[in-house]
Design a protein around this motif. Structure first.
Motif, PDB file in Angstrom:
ATOM      1  N   LYS A  23     -20.485   1.973   7.833  1.00  0.00           N
ATOM      2  CA  LYS A  23     -20.529   1.322   6.497  1.00  0.00           C
ATOM      3  C   LYS A  23     -21.558   1.923   5.303  1.00  0.00           C
ATOM      4  N   ALA A  24     -22.697   1.966   6.086  1.00  0.00           N
ATOM      5  CA  ALA A  24     -23.791   2.540   5.283  1.00  0.00           C
ATOM      6  C   ALA A  24     -23.495   4.139   4.810  1.00  0.00           C
ATOM      7  N   GLY A  25     -22.952   4.773   5.671  1.00  0.00           N
ATOM      8  CA  GLY A  25     -22.766   6.245   5.565  1.00  0.00           C
ATOM      9  C   GLY A  25     -21.629   6.283   4.543  1.00  0.00           C
ATOM     10  N   LYS A  26     -20.634   5.515   4.351  1.00  0.00           N
ATOM     11  CA  LYS A  26     -19.484   5.280   3.543  1.00  0.00           C
ATOM     12  C   LYS A  26     -20.107   5.252   2.171  1.00  0.00           C
ATOM     13  N   LEU A  27     -20.943   4.186   1.959  1.00  0.00           N
ATOM     14  CA  LEU A  27     -21.457   3.856   0.698  1.00  0.00           C
ATOM     15  C   LEU A  27     -22.364   4.851   0.228  1.00  0.00           C
ATOM     16  N   MET A  28     -23.097   5.234   1.034  1.00  0.00           N
ATOM     17  CA  MET A  28     -24.182   6.617   0.663  1.00  0.00           C
ATOM     18  C   MET A  28     -23.402   7.703   0.133  1.00  0.00           C
ATOM     19  N   MET A  29     -22.238   8.066   0.721  1.00  0.00           N
ATOM     20  CA  MET A  29     -21.557   9.147   0.157  1.00  0.00           C
ATOM     21  C   MET A  29     -20.764   8.822  -1.170  1.00  0.00           C
ATOM     22  N   ARG A  30     -20.348   7.778  -1.089  1.00  0.00           N
ATOM     23  CA  ARG A  30     -19.602   7.201  -2.541  1.00  0.00           C
ATOM     24  C   ARG A  30     -20.290   6.989  -3.498  1.00  0.00           C
ATOM     25  N   THR A  31     -21.763   6.664  -3.416  1.00  0.00           N
ATOM     26  CA  THR A  31     -22.707   6.501  -4.482  1.00  0.00           C
ATOM     27  C   THR A  31     -23.724   7.656  -4.495  1.00  0.00           C
ATOM     28  N   GLY A  32     -23.577   8.749  -3.960  1.00  0.00           N
ATOM     29  CA  GLY A  32     -24.501   9.842  -3.926  1.00  0.00           C
ATOM     30  C   GLY A  32     -26.175   9.439  -3.588  1.00  0.00           C
ATOM     31  N   GLN A  33     -26.266   8.515  -2.602  1.00  0.00           N
ATOM     32  CA  GLN A  33     -27.567   8.190  -2.525  1.00  0.00           C
ATOM     33  C   GLN A  33     -28.495   9.096  -1.944  1.00  0.00           C
ATOM     34  N   LEU A  34     -28.089  10.123  -1.236  1.00  0.00           N
ATOM     35  CA  LEU A  34     -29.010  11.359  -0.951  1.00  0.00           C
ATOM     36  C   LEU A  34     -28.888  12.558  -1.369  1.00  0.00           C
ATOM     37  N   ALA A  35     -29.832  13.456  -1.421  1.00  0.00           N
ATOM     38  CA  ALA A  35     -29.605  14.711  -1.909  1.00  0.00           C
ATOM     39  C   ALA A  35     -30.259  15.858  -0.834  1.00  0.00           C
ATOM     40  N   PRO A  36     -30.223  16.879  -0.829  1.00  0.00           N
ATOM     41  CA  PRO A  36     -30.966  17.983  -0.003  1.00  0.00           C
ATOM     42  C   PRO A  36     -32.396  17.856  -0.428  1.00  0.00           C
ATOM     43  N   LYS A  37     -33.147  17.848   0.598  1.00  0.00           N
ATOM     44  CA  LYS A  37     -34.674  17.556   0.433  1.00  0.00           C
ATOM     45  C   LYS A  37     -35.036  16.521  -0.197  1.00  0.00           C
ATOM     46  N   ALA A  38     -34.209  15.371  -0.037  1.00  0.00           N
ATOM     47  CA  ALA A  38     -34.527  13.867  -0.324  1.00  0.00           C
ATOM     48  C   ALA A  38     -35.874  13.401   0.756  1.00  0.00           C
ATOM     49  N   ARG A  39     -36.966  12.858  -0.212  1.00  0.00           N
ATOM     50  CA  ARG A  39     -37.815  12.291   0.737  1.00  0.00           C
ATOM     51  C   ARG A  39     -37.774  10.869   0.476  1.00  0.00           C
ATOM     52  N   VAL A  40     -37.496  10.089   1.434  1.00  0.00           N
ATOM     53  CA  VAL A  40     -37.077   8.507   1.334  1.00  0.00           C
ATOM     54  C   VAL A  40     -38.336   7.748   1.757  1.00  0.00           C
ATOM     55  N   GLY A  41     -38.900   7.117   0.973  1.00  0.00           N
ATOM     56  CA  GLY A  41     -39.603   5.774   1.276  1.00  0.00           C
ATOM     57  C   GLY A  41     -38.722   4.665   1.834  1.00  0.00           C
ATOM     58  N   VAL A  42     -38.913   4.206   3.119  1.00  0.00           N
ATOM     59  CA  VAL A  42     -38.079   3.223   3.462  1.00  0.00           C
ATOM     60  C   VAL A  42     -39.015   1.800   3.592  1.00  0.00           C
ATOM     61  N   ALA A  43     -38.567   0.937   2.751  1.00  0.00           N
ATOM     62  CA  ALA A  43     -39.584  -0.340   2.450  1.00  0.00           C
ATOM     63  C   ALA A  43     -39.025  -1.443   3.411  1.00  0.00           C
ATOM     64  N   VAL A  44     -39.854  -1.451   4.705  1.00  0.00           N
ATOM     65  CA  VAL A  44     -39.839  -2.330   5.720  1.00  0.00           C
ATOM     66  C   VAL A  44     -40.603  -3.682   5.460  1.00  0.00           C
ATOM     67  N   SER A  45     -40.087  -4.595   5.684  1.00  0.00           N
ATOM     68  CA  SER A  45     -40.667  -5.841   5.588  1.00  0.00           C
ATOM     69  C   SER A  45     -41.037  -6.450   7.133  1.00  0.00           C
ATOM     70  N   GLY A  46     -40.362  -5.925   7.880  1.00  0.00           N
ATOM     71  CA  GLY A  46     -40.433  -6.433   9.230  1.00  0.00           C
ATOM     72  C   GLY A  46     -39.412  -7.491   9.587  1.00  0.00           C
ATOM     73  N   GLY A  47     -38.475  -7.854   8.548  1.00  0.00           N
ATOM     74  CA  GLY A  47     -37.080  -8.600   8.693  1.00  0.00           C
ATOM     75  C   GLY A  47     -36.211  -8.049   9.150  1.00  0.00           C
ATOM     76  N   VAL A  48     -35.117  -8.416   9.596  1.00  0.00           N
ATOM     77  CA  VAL A  48     -33.974  -7.754  10.272  1.00  0.00           C
ATOM     78  C   VAL A  48     -33.270  -6.816   9.391  1.00  0.00           C
ATOM     79  N   ASP A  49     -32.957  -6.937   8.176  1.00  0.00           N
ATOM     80  CA  ASP A  49     -32.416  -6.155   7.065  1.00  0.00           C
ATOM     81  C   ASP A  49     -33.211  -4.769   7.107  1.00  0.00           C
ATOM     82  N   SER A  50     -34.237  -4.867   6.822  1.00  0.00           N
ATOM     83  CA  SER A  50     -35.103  -3.640   6.642  1.00  0.00           C
ATOM     84  C   SER A  50     -35.182  -2.920   7.736  1.00  0.00           C
ATOM     85  N   LEU A  51     -35.518  -3.256   8.960  1.00  0.00           N
ATOM     86  CA  LEU A  51     -35.685  -2.669  10.289  1.00  0.00           C
ATOM     87  C   LEU A  51     -34.055  -2.073  10.924  1.00  0.00           C
TER      88      LEU A  51
END
Length: 255
Positions: A23-51
C-alpha cells in the motif's frame, strides 16, 4: 528472520507486512513521493507508526529503480531522556545514519512559556521546526512522517468540526520553494495492519511518556469515528476507502 535481513527479504514477509509495503509503494508511486537521489529524513518517534514506516522505507528503497538514502531522525521530547535508546541499536542494525537528540520541548509545552496554545500543538510545532532545521543541516530533500489512514480520518473530522473546513492530510507537500518535500508513505494503511506488522518485525516500540498521551483532540476525534462505525465493520472500511480516494484525487502526481 534475524538482524537486518528482516528488513530486506520481501519473500519472507507476513500478510500485514506485505500489506504495509504494497500500500505504501502504491501511494508513493501515485503521488511521486520519491525521486532519484532522494535523501529522506525519517521522523521516528518510537511509536508503532513511525517504526513501521522506517521498515517499509528500508524495503521500498531496494525496490525503486534509483538510489535513495535514508536517515533516522528522532527528537526525544524530554519526559524520559533514555527511552529512545533502542533506536540506537535499530539504526546500527539497519545500517542507517541517525540523528537522535534529547530536547526540552515537552516540558516547555507545559510551562509558562506556552500561554496561548495547547501543549500538544506547541510541542508538535517545536518538533517540526527542529526537524526542518535538521533537514537543512544534513542536506535532506525529503522528510517522512508516519501518519496512517486512521490519522487521515481523525484529521478530516477535526478540520470539519473544529476549524470549519474540509481538509485532510496531504500525501506529499512541498516546503521552502521546493527544497524540502514532506511525504506520508503510510497514509492509506490502516492502524490494525501497522500494529500487526510491527509485531511481526519485532520493532522496538516504546510508550509515549507525555502526560497528554491518549488525551489529545486527535484522540477525541478517533472516539467520534469509533462511535460512528460501531456495530458495522463495513462503515470503517468504507470511510477509509472514501477518504483515501478523496485524498488521492487531491494529491495524485501528474507525472
Amino acid at each position: 528472520m534475524t538482524g537486518a535481513t528482516r528488513f530486506l527479504r520481501t519473500r519472507d514477509l507476513g500478510y500485514a507486512q506485505r500489506t504495509c509495503v504494497a500500500k505504501a509503494g502504491k501511494l508513493m508511486m501515485r503521488t511521486g513521493q520519491l525521486a532519484p537521489k532522494a535523501r529522506v529524513g525519517v521522523a521516528v518517534s518510537g511509536g508503532v507508526d513511525s517504526l513501521v514506516m522506517l521498515a517499509v522505507l528500508a524495503i521500498r528503497r531496494r525496490i525503486v529503480p534509483f538510489p535513495v538514502e535514508l536517515m533516522l531522525l528522532h527528537l526525544n521530547p524530554g519526559f524520559d531522556k533514555e527511552n529512545h535508546l533502542p533506536l540506537v541499536d535499530l539504526a546500527a542494525e539497519m545500517g542507517l545514519a541517525a540523528h537522535i537528540e534529547v530536547t526540552d520541548f515537552g516540558p516547555r509545552a507545559f510551562s509558562e512559556e506556552n500561554k496561548k496554545n495547547s501543549p500538544c500543538f506547541y510541542c508538535a510545532w517545536l518538533r517540526r521546526k527542529r526537524l526542518f532545521d535538521l533537514c537543512a543541516a544534513y542536506g535532506l530533500t525529503h522528510l517522512a512522517f508516519g501518519h496512517n489512514a486512521d490519522d487521515l480520518a481523525a484529521t478530516f473530522f477535526l478540520n470539519m468540526f473544529q476549524n470549519g473546513r474540509v481538509d485532510g492530510l496531504s500525501c506529499r507537500e512541498s516546503f521552502f520553494h521546493g527544497r524540502l518535500t514532506v511525504i506520508r508513505p503510510l497514509l492509506l494503511v490502516d492502524k490494525k495492519s501497522i500494529i500487526r506488522a510491527a509485531k511481526a518485525w519485532e520493532l522496538p516500540v516504546f510508550a509515549n511518556p507525555c502526560p497528554m498521551a491518549g488525551k489529545s483532540m486527535r484522540h477525541e476525534a478517533e472516539g467520534w469515528i469509533a462511535g460512528i462505525c460501531a456495530g458495522d465493520k463495513k462503515r470503517a472500511v468504507n470511510l477509509e476507502h472514501a477518504l483515501g480516494r478523496w485524498q488521492l484525487d487531491k494529491d495524485a502526481w501528474p507525472g
